[in-house]
Design an enzyme around this catalytic site. Structure first.
Site, PDB file in Angstrom:
ATOM      1  N   ASP A 192      28.380  42.107 -35.578  1.00 43.42           N
ATOM      2  CA  ASP A 192      28.191  42.529 -36.976  1.00 43.42           C
ATOM      3  C   ASP A 192      28.516  41.364 -37.909  1.00 43.42           C
ATOM      4  OD1 ASP A 192      27.545  44.206 -39.027  1.00 43.42           O
ATOM      5  OD2 ASP A 192      29.492  45.206 -39.095  1.00 43.42           O
ATOM      6  N   LYS A 195      23.356  37.560 -39.211  1.00 43.42           N
ATOM      7  CA  LYS A 195      22.339  37.999 -38.235  1.00 43.42           C
ATOM      8  C   LYS A 195      21.753  36.831 -37.420  1.00 43.42           C
ATOM      9  CE  LYS A 195      23.835  41.319 -40.211  1.00 43.42           C
ATOM     10  NZ  LYS A 195      25.062  41.877 -39.615  1.00 43.42           N
ATOM     11  N   ASP A 220      24.666  45.688 -35.089  1.00 42.59           N
ATOM     12  CA  ASP A 220      24.376  46.413 -36.333  1.00 42.59           C
ATOM     13  C   ASP A 220      23.250  45.697 -37.100  1.00 42.59           C
ATOM     14  OD1 ASP A 220      24.548  48.257 -38.355  1.00 42.59           O
ATOM     15  OD2 ASP A 220      26.264  47.319 -39.333  1.00 42.59           O
ATOM     16  N   ASN A 221      22.650  46.416 -38.017  1.00 40.06           N
ATOM     17  CA  ASN A 221      21.661  45.857 -38.976  1.00 40.06           C
ATOM     18  C   ASN A 221      20.455  45.208 -38.315  1.00 40.06           C
ATOM     19  OD1 ASN A 221      24.653  44.800 -40.404  1.00 40.06           O
ATOM     20  ND2 ASN A 221      23.351  46.277 -41.472  1.00 40.06           N
ATOM     21  N   GLU A 250      24.382  51.146 -44.614  1.00 38.71           N
ATOM     22  CA  GLU A 250      25.604  51.775 -45.101  1.00 38.71           C
ATOM     23  C   GLU A 250      25.515  52.173 -46.587  1.00 38.71           C
ATOM     24  OE1 GLU A 250      25.415  48.989 -43.328  1.00 38.71           O
ATOM     25  OE2 GLU A 250      26.306  47.272 -44.343  1.00 38.71           O
TER      26      GLU A 250
END
Ligand SMILES: C[S@@+](CC[C@H](N)C(=O)[O-])C[C@H]1O[C@@H](n2cnc3c(N)ncnc32)[C@H](O)[C@@H]1O
Length: 265
Positions: A192, A195, A220-221, A250
């Site tokens: 996380d 990226k 994540d993401n 989120e």
């Protein structure tokens, strides 16, 4: 009389146009991730920091200190979610994706877990509250201001015995895990951080022999801001078995997802 109504209707018309534009901007910010990030992280945050002479992360911590219960990690997680959904957006994994994180941690039941990207310590507290006795979470953060906030958050939540915060860039810390932090292999890794580091750090974990058969990676993401290189790498690799969990960014209605990649050895 007619003239008076006519002159009053001009400013009223302008007010309606302005309200319409405002509504449109609010809708765009709620639905468009990039617009939301520009508004929250650049415009709104900088103005509030300037007025209050304090960082957003410090405001999140203060809210937790005043509204959560010392030693109760769930109350810390809830207080951060309350602040970030109602007052100021922040890049914690959040409650919706947090539930996917919880399930994956429970599935992995890790003895040793690694988190890349601590920020204010939200997910570190969230993960550590699920760890079995004797298990530990190593969490990596390279921003010293975020690390200082996270340290206080972790201590306030009462999980400091389970969580070790390692300050520095992931690419420097990962090669030190075996010798300096006595890690044999990792049972669970939560990616996380920025990226563009997902793929090189996954490769680094493999090169450093930190993954064992069955190690679980959760990223994540992967849709927003997006990690296409990582998805391409793990999905095409014969060493990983992947599952995608569609969700939302989120505290927003923007589409996002988490990717689980189980190392097959
Ligand atoms: C999305 S936030 C982490 C949120 C946190 N996991 C949570 O859910 O509460 C990303 C964090 O990763 C940190 N970061 C980004 N790249 C990093 C790197 N290469 N090494 C260490 N930390 C990094 C950033 O400073 C930021 O605090």
């Amino acid at each position: 009389m007619g003239e008076m109504l006519e002159s009053a209707s001009v400013p009223l018309f302008i007010v309606f146009i302005l309200l319409f534009i405002l509504l449109l901007v609010v809708l765009i910010i709620r639905k468009n991730g990039t617009a939301a990030l520009i508004w929250n992280e650049i415009i709104r945050e900088k103005i509030t920091n300037f007025i209050m002479n304090q960082s957003k992360e410090q405001r999140i911590l203060n809210f937790v200190l005043q509204n959560a219960v010392r030693g109760d990690p769930c109350s810390v997680v809830d207080a951060i979610d309350k602040y970030c959904s109602q007052k100021e957006w922040a890049m914690n994994v959040g409650d919706e994706k947090g539930k996917i994180l919880d399930k994956t941690v429970e599935e992995a039941n890790p003895s040793v877990a690694l988190e890349l990207g601590t920020y204010c310590g939200y997910s570190a507290v969230r993960i550590s509250r699920l760890l079995k006795a004797g298990a530990r979470l190593l969490t990596v953060e390279f921003n010293p201001e975020f690390a200082a906030v996270a340290k206080q958050m972790i201590e306030f939540a009462g999980v400091q015995d389970k969580v070790k915060l390692l300050e520095g860039p992931s690419e420097e810390i990962i090669p030190q895990l075996k010798k300096k932090y006595e890690v044999d292999t990792l049972d669970f890794v939560f990616l996380d951080h920025w990226k563009d580091r997902y793929t090189p750090d996954t490769k680094l974990l493999q090169e450093c022999n930190l993954l064992r058969k069955g190690s679980i990676l959760l990223a994540d993401n992967v849709i927003f801001p997006g990690a296409p290189d990582f998805l391409n790498y793990v999905r095409k690799s014969p060493h990983f078995q992947c599952t995608n969990y569609p969700s939302h960014l989120e505290y927003m209605q923007v589409e996002d997802a988490m990717e689980k990649a189980v190392f097959l050895g």
